[in-house]
Write a protein that holds these residues in place. Structure first.
Motif, PDB file in Angstrom:
ATOM      1  N   GLU A 203       0.822  -1.208   0.000  1.00 17.52           N
ATOM      2  CA  GLU A 203       0.000   0.000   0.000  1.00 17.52           C
ATOM      3  C   GLU A 203       0.860   1.264   0.000  1.00 17.52           C
ATOM      4  O   GLU A 203       0.387   2.345  -0.349  1.00 17.52           O
ATOM      5  N   ILE A 204       2.125   1.134   0.366  1.00 17.99           N
ATOM      6  CA  ILE A 204       3.026   2.284   0.404  1.00 17.99           C
ATOM      7  C   ILE A 204       3.466   2.668  -0.995  1.00 17.99           C
ATOM      8  O   ILE A 204       3.524   3.854  -1.333  1.00 17.99           O
ATOM      9  N   SER A 205       3.779   1.663  -1.823  1.00 22.21           N
ATOM     10  CA  SER A 205       4.278   1.955  -3.166  1.00 22.21           C
ATOM     11  C   SER A 205       4.084   0.772  -4.095  1.00 22.21           C
ATOM     12  O   SER A 205       4.260  -0.385  -3.702  1.00 22.21           O
ATOM     13  N   GLN A 206       3.773   1.076  -5.353  1.00 24.90           N
ATOM     14  CA  GLN A 206       3.671   0.057  -6.385  1.00 24.90           C
ATOM     15  C   GLN A 206       4.999  -0.645  -6.606  1.00 24.90           C
ATOM     16  O   GLN A 206       5.048  -1.779  -7.095  1.00 24.90           O
ATOM     17  N   MET A 207       6.105   0.008  -6.235  1.00 28.58           N
ATOM     18  CA  MET A 207       7.428  -0.558  -6.479  1.00 28.58           C
ATOM     19  C   MET A 207       7.627  -1.872  -5.731  1.00 28.58           C
ATOM     20  O   MET A 207       8.364  -2.747  -6.198  1.00 28.58           O
ATOM     21  N   PHE A 208       7.002  -1.999  -4.584  1.00 29.40           N
ATOM     22  CA  PHE A 208       7.152  -3.229  -3.806  1.00 29.40           C
ATOM     23  C   PHE A 208       6.661  -4.422  -4.620  1.00 29.40           C
ATOM     24  O   PHE A 208       7.381  -5.415  -4.792  1.00 29.40           O
ATOM     25  N   GLY A 209       5.457  -4.348  -5.152  1.00 29.42           N
ATOM     26  CA  GLY A 209       4.923  -5.438  -5.968  1.00 29.42           C
ATOM     27  C   GLY A 209       5.681  -5.620  -7.259  1.00 29.42           C
ATOM     28  O   GLY A 209       5.868  -6.756  -7.734  1.00 29.42           O
ATOM     29  N   GLU A 210       6.115  -4.531  -7.856  1.00 27.26           N
ATOM     30  CA  GLU A 210       6.869  -4.629  -9.105  1.00 27.26           C
ATOM     31  C   GLU A 210       8.163  -5.410  -8.908  1.00 27.26           C
ATOM     32  O   GLU A 210       8.505  -6.287  -9.715  1.00 27.26           O
ATOM     33  N   MET A 211       8.863  -5.118  -7.823  1.00 27.89           N
ATOM     34  CA  MET A 211      10.132  -5.797  -7.588  1.00 27.89           C
ATOM     35  C   MET A 211       9.924  -7.261  -7.233  1.00 27.89           C
ATOM     36  O   MET A 211      10.703  -8.130  -7.652  1.00 27.89           O
ATOM     37  N   LEU A 212       8.877  -7.573  -6.470  1.00 26.66           N
ATOM     38  CA  LEU A 212       8.612  -8.974  -6.152  1.00 26.66           C
ATOM     39  C   LEU A 212       8.238  -9.752  -7.407  1.00 26.66           C
ATOM     40  O   LEU A 212       8.601 -10.924  -7.556  1.00 26.66           O
TER      41      LEU A 212
ATOM     42  N   SER B  72       7.106  11.659  -3.603  1.00 27.84           N
ATOM     43  CA  SER B  72       6.410  10.481  -3.082  1.00 27.84           C
ATOM     44  C   SER B  72       7.241   9.226  -3.256  1.00 27.84           C
ATOM     45  O   SER B  72       7.231   8.350  -2.380  1.00 27.84           O
ATOM     46  N   VAL B  73       7.986   9.128  -4.353  1.00 23.42           N
ATOM     47  CA  VAL B  73       8.866   7.973  -4.560  1.00 23.42           C
ATOM     48  C   VAL B  73       9.981   7.972  -3.522  1.00 23.42           C
ATOM     49  O   VAL B  73      10.317   6.929  -2.946  1.00 23.42           O
ATOM     50  N   GLU B  74      10.536   9.136  -3.267  1.00 22.36           N
ATOM     51  CA  GLU B  74      11.612   9.241  -2.269  1.00 22.36           C
ATOM     52  C   GLU B  74      11.108   8.846  -0.885  1.00 22.36           C
ATOM     53  O   GLU B  74      11.777   8.127  -0.142  1.00 22.36           O
ATOM     54  N   THR B  75       9.909   9.300  -0.549  1.00 20.79           N
ATOM     55  CA  THR B  75       9.318   8.952   0.749  1.00 20.79           C
ATOM     56  C   THR B  75       9.061   7.453   0.846  1.00 20.79           C
ATOM     57  O   THR B  75       9.324   6.828   1.883  1.00 20.79           O
ATOM     58  N   ALA B  76       8.561   6.860  -0.231  1.00 20.99           N
ATOM     59  CA  ALA B  76       8.262   5.427  -0.241  1.00 20.99           C
ATOM     60  C   ALA B  76       9.527   4.595  -0.080  1.00 20.99           C
ATOM     61  O   ALA B  76       9.556   3.626   0.692  1.00 20.99           O
ATOM     62  N   ILE B  77      10.567   4.963  -0.801  1.00 22.32           N
ATOM     63  CA  ILE B  77      11.828   4.227  -0.693  1.00 22.32           C
ATOM     64  C   ILE B  77      12.361   4.287   0.731  1.00 22.32           C
ATOM     65  O   ILE B  77      12.833   3.285   1.290  1.00 22.32           O
ATOM     66  N   ASP B  78      12.274   5.455   1.347  1.00 23.42           N
ATOM     67  CA  ASP B  78      12.753   5.589   2.718  1.00 23.42           C
ATOM     68  C   ASP B  78      11.969   4.669   3.649  1.00 23.42           C
ATOM     69  O   ASP B  78      12.554   3.984   4.496  1.00 23.42           O
ATOM     70  N   ARG B  79      10.647   4.619   3.501  1.00 22.60           N
ATOM     71  CA  ARG B  79       9.831   3.777   4.371  1.00 22.60           C
ATOM     72  C   ARG B  79      10.133   2.297   4.159  1.00 22.60           C
ATOM     73  O   ARG B  79      10.136   1.510   5.107  1.00 22.60           O
ATOM     74  N   LEU B  80      10.396   1.902   2.925  1.00 23.52           N
ATOM     75  CA  LEU B  80      10.565   0.480   2.619  1.00 23.52           C
ATOM     76  C   LEU B  80      11.951  -0.053   2.959  1.00 23.52           C
ATOM     77  O   LEU B  80      12.079  -1.215   3.353  1.00 23.52           O
ATOM     78  N   VAL B  81      12.996   0.763   2.807  1.00 24.20           N
ATOM     79  CA  VAL B  81      14.358   0.227   2.949  1.00 24.20           C
ATOM     80  C   VAL B  81      15.169   0.844   4.081  1.00 24.20           C
ATOM     81  O   VAL B  81      16.180   0.269   4.491  1.00 24.20           O
ATOM     82  N   SER B  82      14.760   1.990   4.606  1.00 25.88           N
ATOM     83  CA  SER B  82      15.568   2.648   5.638  1.00 25.88           C
ATOM     84  C   SER B  82      15.587   1.810   6.917  1.00 25.88           C
ATOM     85  O   SER B  82      14.557   1.296   7.358  1.00 25.88           O
ATOM     86  N   PRO B  83      16.755   1.696   7.563  1.00 24.59           N
ATOM     87  CA  PRO B  83      16.840   0.961   8.834  1.00 24.59           C
ATOM     88  C   PRO B  83      15.973   1.555   9.931  1.00 24.59           C
ATOM     89  O   PRO B  83      15.587   0.854  10.863  1.00 24.59           O
ATOM     90  N   THR B  84      15.648   2.845   9.839  1.00 22.71           N
ATOM     91  CA  THR B  84      14.822   3.473  10.862  1.00 22.71           C
ATOM     92  C   THR B  84      13.330   3.345  10.559  1.00 22.71           C
ATOM     93  O   THR B  84      12.499   3.746  11.371  1.00 22.71           O
ATOM     94  N   GLN B  85      12.994   2.784   9.391  1.00 21.56           N
ATOM     95  CA  GLN B  85      11.593   2.574   9.027  1.00 21.56           C
ATOM     96  C   GLN B  85      11.329   1.057   8.980  1.00 21.56           C
ATOM     97  O   GLN B  85      11.579   0.365   9.950  1.00 21.56           O
ATOM     98  N   MET B  86      10.877   0.544   7.829  1.00 28.40           N
ATOM     99  CA  MET B  86      10.582  -0.880   7.715  1.00 28.40           C
ATOM    100  C   MET B  86      11.808  -1.706   7.332  1.00 28.40           C
ATOM    101  O   MET B  86      11.778  -2.932   7.421  1.00 28.40           O
ATOM    102  N   GLY B  87      12.861  -1.042   6.902  1.00 32.32           N
ATOM    103  CA  GLY B  87      13.998  -1.739   6.313  1.00 32.32           C
ATOM    104  C   GLY B  87      14.652  -2.772   7.194  1.00 32.32           C
ATOM    105  O   GLY B  87      15.035  -3.846   6.726  1.00 32.32           O
ATOM    106  N   SER B  88      14.793  -2.491   8.493  1.00 35.00           N
ATOM    107  CA  SER B  88      15.447  -3.433   9.402  1.00 35.00           C
ATOM    108  C   SER B  88      14.465  -4.284  10.187  1.00 35.00           C
ATOM    109  O   SER B  88      14.728  -5.453  10.457  1.00 35.00           O
ATOM    110  N   LEU B  89      13.341  -3.708  10.590  1.00 31.43           N
ATOM    111  CA  LEU B  89      12.365  -4.454  11.385  1.00 31.43           C
ATOM    112  C   LEU B  89      11.787  -5.624  10.602  1.00 31.43           C
ATOM    113  O   LEU B  89      11.573  -6.708  11.144  1.00 31.43           O
ATOM    114  N   PHE B  90      11.555  -5.425   9.302  1.00 28.12           N
ATOM    115  CA  PHE B  90      10.992  -6.487   8.475  1.00 28.12           C
ATOM    116  C   PHE B  90      12.103  -7.387   7.952  1.00 28.12           C
ATOM    117  O   PHE B  90      13.150  -6.912   7.527  1.00 28.12           O
TER     118      PHE B  90
END
Length: 360
Positions: A53-62, A323-341
């Motif tokens: 739901e954060i970004s279409q890029m997640f599904g595209e890459m999978l 919006s792309v920059e924000t999405a990438i940060d949420r998906l891969v940043s260690p302080t966002q979802m990047g490390s917890l997931f």
């Protein structure tokens, strides 16, 4: 008092305190009042937001990873998603697969495993124009006995856990009961846990330390692994959790995108906990398949090219840059979802997984 709370209280009065796992199951899956049977929890109007739901890029890459893995191994598996939410991830994957190879619209078998009739209806509406033939199942038992490529994002965290608390002499199960003040509360029961199940270092844990045990999650992983062992293929699982067994309380409730009291208003909030990926990998290996090393979501998405995809997307559509920059940060940043997931792959012994190193 919610109708579900009244039902839970009556059961406690009749049968005594219930385990955290039993309480959890009532809250999420009660046929009339359960959280997942009465509402759509995902998205801005729901209680939490997932990576698709954060970004279409997640599904595209999978999708790109899934196709590369299948072709590198010379197999043509069915595409299976378990716990598909609103269908956003599959919609993005099918759109991408259709662009990468239009012939897949005729040849690819797509299967969705969903227990919620409400969510199934949403998924069917979202995928109606995909150009792919999609079948729905309530359980994995009805999946065809053919090679599969399974995708599951935030599946295991929705499955119940048991909690055990350390006393001076033992580890006793945490239960939900009605306190003397008439409120739902937690208490320790006489039931204890076999010390063989506890992680290393349990002897030195302080009194009141908590350990979470998820036999339902491990049983599902064994079932999925058995299917892959018998038919061939692979699976990819993404969820929040830890790479090694750990102690601590990760039980939590979410409502309106904020934390809530787990015992308040049963059935009106999501309940989750962190996933023990090491035990999932162990369950898969015991069932006869191979498991990958466990890596973070940030590392996995970076390996398969999401940063490059983001750069191309922002360049081709400059209005999306922020919006792309924000999405990438949420998906891969260690302080966002990047490390917890974390990310775990499993595979038939004849299959290797793109971008993932198999455990030794």
């Amino acid at each position: 008092m919610t109708p579900l709370e009244a039902k839970i209280r009556r059961q406690i009065e009749l049968a005594g305190p219930m385990s955290v796992a039993e309480y959890w199951t009532h809250c999420l899956f009660d046929p009339k009042h359960g959280y997942y049977t009465t509402r759509v929890p995902i998205g801005a109007a729901g209680d939490f937001t997932t990576a698709p739901e954060i970004s279409q890029m997640f599904g595209e890459m999978l999708a790109a990873w899934w196709l590369a893995t299948a072709r590198q191994n010379g197999i043509e598996p069915a595409l299976v998603e378990i716990g598909p939410g609103r269908g956003t991830l599959m919609a993005d994957m099918l759109r991408t697969l259709g662009k990468l190879d239009p012939s897949l619209k005729q040849s690819l078998a797509v299967h969705m495993v969903e227990v919620s009739p409400r969510l199934t209806a949403m998924q069917q509406e979202k995928l109606a124009g995909s150009g792919f033939q999609v079948a729905w199942h309530e359980t994995i038992a009805t999946l065809p006995k053919t090679p599969v490529g399974i995708i599951a994002n935030e599946l295991f965290d929705a499955m119940p856990i048991r909690q055990f608390i350390k006393s001076a002499t033992d580890w006793n199960e945490v239960t939900v009961t009605v306190s003397e003040a008439g409120e739902l509360g937690f208490a320790a029961s006489p039931a204890s846990l076999d010390s063989a199940i506890l992680p290393k270092g349990h002897e030195t844990q302080p009194v009141d330390a908590l350990f979470e045990f998820a036999p339902a999650r491990e049983a599902l992983m064994q079932e999925l692994a058995h299917h892959i062992r018998e038919t061939g293929g692979f699976g990819l699982f993404i969820d929040y959790g830890h790479s090694v067994p750990a102690f601590g309380d990760t039980l939590q409730a979410l409502k309106d995108h904020a934390y809530a009291n787990v015992l308040e208003n049963p059935g009106e909030a999501d309940i989750t906990s962190h996933v023990d990926f090491a035990n999932l990998a162990k369950a898969a290996i015991i069932s006869g398949v191979n498991a990958s090393q466990i890596i973070t979501q940030g590392e996995f998405l970076t390996r398969i090219g999401i940063v490059e995809r983001a750069t191309r997307l922002a360049h081709s559509q400059p209005q999306l840059h922020d919006s792309v920059e924000t999405a990438i940060d949420r998906l891969v940043s260690p302080t966002q979802m990047g490390s917890l997931f974390k990310v775990l792959g499993i595979a038939h012994p004849s299959v290797t997984l793109s971008a993932l190193q198999m455990a030794g």
